[in-house]
Scaffold this motif. Structure first.
Motif, PDB file in Angstrom:
ATOM      1  N   LEU A 223     112.122  44.290  57.497  1.00 18.89           N
ATOM      2  CA  LEU A 223     111.956  42.861  57.741  1.00 18.89           C
ATOM      3  C   LEU A 223     110.508  42.610  58.130  1.00 18.89           C
ATOM      4  N   ALA A 224     109.860  41.717  57.370  1.00 16.80           N
ATOM      5  CA  ALA A 224     108.464  41.381  57.673  1.00 16.80           C
ATOM      6  C   ALA A 224     108.413  40.346  58.782  1.00 16.80           C
ATOM      7  N   ASP A 225     107.342  40.354  59.557  1.00 18.64           N
ATOM      8  CA  ASP A 225     107.120  39.289  60.528  1.00 18.64           C
ATOM      9  C   ASP A 225     106.952  37.985  59.759  1.00 18.64           C
ATOM     10  N   LYS A 226     107.377  36.894  60.376  1.00 13.06           N
ATOM     11  CA  LYS A 226     107.361  35.612  59.675  1.00 13.06           C
ATOM     12  C   LYS A 226     105.948  35.269  59.182  1.00 13.06           C
ATOM     13  N   VAL A 227     105.899  34.792  57.933  1.00 14.59           N
ATOM     14  CA  VAL A 227     104.635  34.442  57.301  1.00 14.59           C
ATOM     15  C   VAL A 227     104.538  32.926  57.269  1.00 14.59           C
ATOM     16  N   THR A 228     103.381  32.389  57.642  1.00 14.12           N
ATOM     17  CA  THR A 228     103.158  30.952  57.444  1.00 14.12           C
ATOM     18  C   THR A 228     102.246  30.797  56.240  1.00 14.12           C
ATOM     19  N   ALA A 229     102.551  29.813  55.421  1.00 15.39           N
ATOM     20  CA  ALA A 229     101.788  29.670  54.179  1.00 15.39           C
ATOM     21  C   ALA A 229     101.853  28.244  53.679  1.00 15.39           C
ATOM     22  N   LEU A 230     100.991  27.946  52.716  1.00  8.96           N
ATOM     23  CA  LEU A 230     101.002  26.651  52.030  1.00  8.96           C
ATOM     24  C   LEU A 230     100.360  26.822  50.660  1.00  8.96           C
ATOM     25  N   GLY A 231     100.914  26.115  49.670  1.00 10.43           N
ATOM     26  CA  GLY A 231     100.380  26.218  48.316  1.00 10.43           C
ATOM     27  C   GLY A 231     101.086  27.317  47.527  1.00 10.43           C
ATOM     28  N   THR A 232     100.452  27.721  46.434  1.00 10.56           N
ATOM     29  CA  THR A 232     101.061  28.753  45.590  1.00 10.56           C
ATOM     30  C   THR A 232     100.690  30.134  46.105  1.00 10.56           C
ATOM     31  N   ILE A 233     101.704  30.942  46.379  1.00 10.06           N
ATOM     32  CA  ILE A 233     101.430  32.288  46.891  1.00 10.06           C
ATOM     33  C   ILE A 233     102.195  33.340  46.078  1.00 10.06           C
ATOM     34  N   GLY A 234     101.809  34.588  46.269  1.00  7.39           N
ATOM     35  CA  GLY A 234     102.514  35.691  45.622  1.00  7.39           C
ATOM     36  C   GLY A 234     102.478  36.911  46.513  1.00  7.39           C
ATOM     37  N   PHE A 235     103.275  37.894  46.153  1.00 10.77           N
ATOM     38  CA  PHE A 235     103.323  39.121  46.946  1.00 10.77           C
ATOM     39  C   PHE A 235     103.013  40.356  46.101  1.00 10.77           C
ATOM     40  N   GLY A 236     102.565  41.408  46.776  1.00  7.92           N
ATOM     41  CA  GLY A 236     102.292  42.682  46.097  1.00  7.92           C
ATOM     42  C   GLY A 236     102.728  43.823  46.985  1.00  7.92           C
ATOM     43  N   ILE A 237     103.131  44.917  46.366  1.00  8.08           N
ATOM     44  CA  ILE A 237     103.634  46.065  47.129  1.00  8.08           C
ATOM     45  C   ILE A 237     102.930  47.355  46.726  1.00  8.08           C
ATOM     46  N   ASN A 238     102.709  48.205  47.706  1.00 10.16           N
ATOM     47  CA  ASN A 238     102.214  49.559  47.457  1.00 10.16           C
ATOM     48  C   ASN A 238     103.382  50.493  47.731  1.00 10.16           C
ATOM     49  N   THR A 239     103.847  51.186  46.696  1.00  7.41           N
ATOM     50  CA  THR A 239     105.087  51.954  46.833  1.00  7.41           C
ATOM     51  C   THR A 239     105.051  53.188  45.945  1.00  7.41           C
ATOM     52  N   PHE A 240     105.848  54.173  46.280  1.00  5.28           N
ATOM     53  CA  PHE A 240     106.031  55.325  45.388  1.00  5.28           C
ATOM     54  C   PHE A 240     107.449  55.839  45.550  1.00  5.28           C
ATOM     55  N   ASP A 241     107.864  56.722  44.657  1.00  3.98           N
ATOM     56  CA  ASP A 241     109.190  57.319  44.775  1.00  3.98           C
ATOM     57  C   ASP A 241     109.068  58.827  44.821  1.00  3.98           C
ATOM     58  N   ARG A 242     109.905  59.427  45.614  1.00  2.00           N
ATOM     59  CA  ARG A 242     109.958  60.871  45.746  1.00  2.00           C
ATOM     60  C   ARG A 242     111.375  61.290  45.383  1.00  2.00           C
ATOM     61  N   GLN A 243     111.489  62.388  44.617  1.00  2.00           N
ATOM     62  CA  GLN A 243     112.825  62.923  44.362  1.00  2.00           C
ATOM     63  C   GLN A 243     113.117  63.997  45.417  1.00  2.00           C
ATOM     64  N   ASP A 244     114.308  64.596  45.335  1.00  2.00           N
ATOM     65  CA  ASP A 244     114.748  65.477  46.432  1.00  2.00           C
ATOM     66  C   ASP A 244     114.043  66.831  46.475  1.00  2.00           C
ATOM     67  N   LEU A 245     113.658  67.377  45.310  1.00  2.00           N
ATOM     68  CA  LEU A 245     113.257  68.776  45.273  1.00  2.00           C
ATOM     69  C   LEU A 245     111.751  69.022  45.306  1.00  2.00           C
ATOM     70  N   ALA A 246     110.953  67.959  45.446  1.00  2.00           N
ATOM     71  CA  ALA A 246     109.500  68.140  45.505  1.00  2.00           C
ATOM     72  C   ALA A 246     108.876  66.999  46.295  1.00  2.00           C
ATOM     73  N   ALA A 247     107.691  67.257  46.811  1.00  2.00           N
ATOM     74  CA  ALA A 247     107.018  66.248  47.639  1.00  2.00           C
ATOM     75  C   ALA A 247     106.180  65.283  46.806  1.00  2.00           C
ATOM     76  N   ASN A 248     106.130  65.476  45.495  1.00  2.00           N
ATOM     77  CA  ASN A 248     105.263  64.652  44.640  1.00  2.00           C
ATOM     78  C   ASN A 248     105.553  63.158  44.801  1.00  2.00           C
ATOM     79  N   GLN A 249     104.480  62.387  44.861  1.00  2.00           N
ATOM     80  CA  GLN A 249     104.611  60.932  44.954  1.00  2.00           C
ATOM     81  C   GLN A 249     104.654  60.374  43.539  1.00  2.00           C
ATOM     82  N   ASN A 250     105.863  60.102  43.067  1.00  2.00           N
ATOM     83  CA  ASN A 250     106.050  59.630  41.703  1.00  2.00           C
ATOM     84  C   ASN A 250     106.233  58.115  41.668  1.00  2.00           C
ATOM     85  N   GLY A 251     106.345  57.603  40.446  1.00  2.00           N
ATOM     86  CA  GLY A 251     106.479  56.158  40.285  1.00  2.00           C
ATOM     87  C   GLY A 251     107.904  55.684  40.496  1.00  2.00           C
ATOM     88  N   ILE A 252     108.051  54.408  40.844  1.00  2.00           N
ATOM     89  CA  ILE A 252     109.369  53.793  41.022  1.00  2.00           C
ATOM     90  C   ILE A 252     109.872  53.338  39.651  1.00  2.00           C
TER      91      ILE A 252
END
Ligand SMILES: [Zn+2]
Length: 566
Positions: A223-252
């Motif tokens: 849960l993000a802290d409440k955002v105050t805004a006005l006008g046209t906005i957008g969001f972006g995320i920095n993320t990766f996926d890891r599978q069970d058997l290796a530490a590699n940072q793979n794509g989602i």
């Protein structure tokens, strides 16, 4: 079965495939390309430099030389041997309409290897691209076709594996064909950003992109802290996926953005096309990436973004925030196994005092991206064809002695542009050793492919930065690595030499044994050229080796040595 029944079943399949946005990928048709458990160093659609990863990278237990099997019956339609890119690569077309691709191979199976070597000796070239005839190289499911390696642009031993649609040549996600990868791990969320997008839009008192704070809830979601805004906005995320058997940072696998219960954005990595791959530069926040080496994926779509990965895109994923209204923004991040990481961002429409105003760096030269643009900078002329850039920009251009600076690397470039230097003040003799170089961070010049015509040198490039005329007067160096002159090499299976060039880089390398051309395999990562004694039956005891290496401006070195074999 009666026709109405067929119609029903056909309709059902059409409906489900539309509903899921997925072609019915055959799940039981193929076998695995390797006989080891599948652990991934990279996933399909993973964000790479200027492209999406077109396959999966299968870890090969830090080793080379593991057997690679044809995943189904078919015929070899393409073989490519390259010093860069996929290295040694094999393409097999299967009768079900898909083509499997195997890259960074160490070598091919004996039959295919002999076929390739024949062409290499015919063309007198290590690098070859072959399209075998229809009946030349047929394979059965499970046939040994190659061995895993680390050739080309590979940073460690692994198998790069793709499944493409043979007709469209579009790569598809190999994990949709029933390959099992152990994965009960949720995607990892590293950061969330809010972007004011319209004129005068604001988020948390900022007109610039701003990083949001969030907390993990008891149910595992964020849960993000409440955002105050006005006008046209957008969001972006920095993320990766890891599978069970290796530490590699793979794509989602996929991202959804839901605003007040309505699906605004959904994209996934089921398939994409190679021509659109470079538009990755519009999916990520490129400026942020070039500064921090972190790839933020936007949940909104820029006007210049022509990617076809969107299953749903409402209002281009942008949110119109009005004063006094509240918005519940939910971002869902999935991996291919269906593990979900969820973030809720409460947004309140509110006009606030701006504390971080918009930063705009203006210069004398404003470029309309859709139009071609020409600049004469004195030392060189620069030509940007239409759509070189994704967005309009104030471009920063500087001119020096035989040097031009073309903006900086914070702006992505879609198409090649040209830089043309006038070299008329140099003599014909001097021009031979000159080349166009791009200055790296250490201030030295990296060779840029230089086309020389009369008094002009031209390079085509997609890299912004500083270009200069540089001079290379030093020929390449050649040295033996595993043998000495006048040595008996009866028990040797290969010859290895080190070749280096200090400025413009290696262009050609050729060798003869007793006057006959021999194949040298070049590995630029280790500056090594290798000759395999299996290639040529030597009928003489005394072998005279001659190796000639040239650099990119034509400086040449010759190495000779004599050895003996029984
Ligand atoms: Zn790969």
């Amino acid at each position: 079965m009666n026709t109405s029944m067929k119609g029903f079943i056909l309709g059902f399949f059409l409906f489900t495939s539309m509903f899921y946005g997925q072609a019915p990928y055959p799940k039981d048709y193929f076998r695995l390309p390797l006989d080891i458990p599948i652990v991934l160093a990279g996933t399909f659609g993973e964000l790479r430099s200027n492209h999406f990863h077109a396959g999966i990278d299968i870890k090969t237990q830090q080793r080379q030389g593991l057997a690679v099997y044809a995943i189904g019956e078919g015929r070899v339609t393409r073989i490519k041997v390259s010093e860069w890119g996929y290295g040694k690569a094999l393409y097999i077309a299967h009768p079900n309409g898909y083509t499997s691709v195997y890259g960074h191979l160490q070598k091919f199976s004996p039959e295919i290897e002999a076929y390739v070597k024949h062409v290499q000796y015919q063309k007198k070239s290590f690098e070859v691209e072959i399209f075998p005839e229809f009946s030349e190289l047929r394979v059965q499911k499970g046939d040994l076709v190659a061995y895993t390696g680390n050739t080309g642009g590979s940073a460690g031993p692994h198998l790069h594996f793709e499944i493409r649609n043979s007709a469209s040549e579009m790569p598809t996600n190999p994990l949709l064909y029933g390959i099992e990868v152990r994965d009960a791990t949720d995607p990892t969320l590293l950061g969330v950003y809010a972007y004011p997008l319209s004129e005068n839009a604001q988020v948390n008192q900022s007109e610039e992109k701003i990083k949001l704070t969030y907390r993990r809830q008891s149910d595992g979601s964020y849960l993000a802290d409440k955002v105050t805004a006005l006008g046209t906005i957008g969001f972006g995320i920095n993320t990766f996926d890891r599978q069970d058997l290796a530490a590699n940072q793979n794509g989602i696998y996929s991202v959804k953005q839901i605003v007040n219960g309505k699906l605004y954005t959904e994209f996934n990595f089921e398939t994409f096309s190679f021509p659109e791959s470079r538009y990755i530069n519009t999916l990520i926040d490129y400026n942020h990436y070039s500064t921090y080496r972190e790839r933020i994926q936007k949940c909104f779509k820029d006007e210049s973004n022509l990617l076809g990965i969107y299953k749903t895109i409402y209002n281009n994923g942008k949110i119109e925030v009005s004063e006094g209204l509240s918005y519940n923004v939910e971002i869902q991040i999935y991996d291919l196994a269906g593990n979900l990481t969820k973030l809720v961002i409460p947004v309140e429409g509110k006009l606030e005092e701006i504390k971080i105003p918009k930063i705009e760096e203006k210069t004398d030269n404003f470029i309309i991206a859709k139009r071609p643009n020409n600049f004469d900078l004195g030392a060189a002329k620069v030509y940007f064809p239409a759509n070189t850039f994704y967005d309009n920009l104030y471009i920063d251009l500087k001119n020096g002695m035989d040097t031009v600076t073309i903006h900086n690397n914070k702006v992505p470039v879609h198409r090649n542009f040209t830089i043309t230097f006038d070299v008329s003040k140099y003599s014909v003799e001097e021009r031979k050793q000159l080349f166009i170089g791009r200055l790296n961070n250490n201030g030295s010049a990296n060779y840029a492919s230089t086309y020389k015509r009369g008094t002009t040198f031209t390079t085509r490039t997609r890299d912004l930065g500083t270009y200069t005329l540089a001079k290379d007067s030093i020929a390449p160096q050649i040295g033996p690595q595993n043998f000495k002159d006048k040595q008996w090499l009866t028990n040797y299976s290969y010859l290895s030499l080190k070749i280096t060039d200090d400025l413009s880089g290696i262009d050609t390398y050729n060798a003869t044994l007793n006057g006959e051309w021999i194949l040298l395999e070049y590995e630029p990562k280790t500056n090594t050229i290798t000759y395999n004694f299996d290639d040529l039956i030597l009928d003489k005891k005394q072998c005279d080796l001659k190796v000639v290496v040239t650099d990119n401006v034509g400086n040449s070195s010759t190495f000779t040595s004599t050895f003996y074999r029984k």
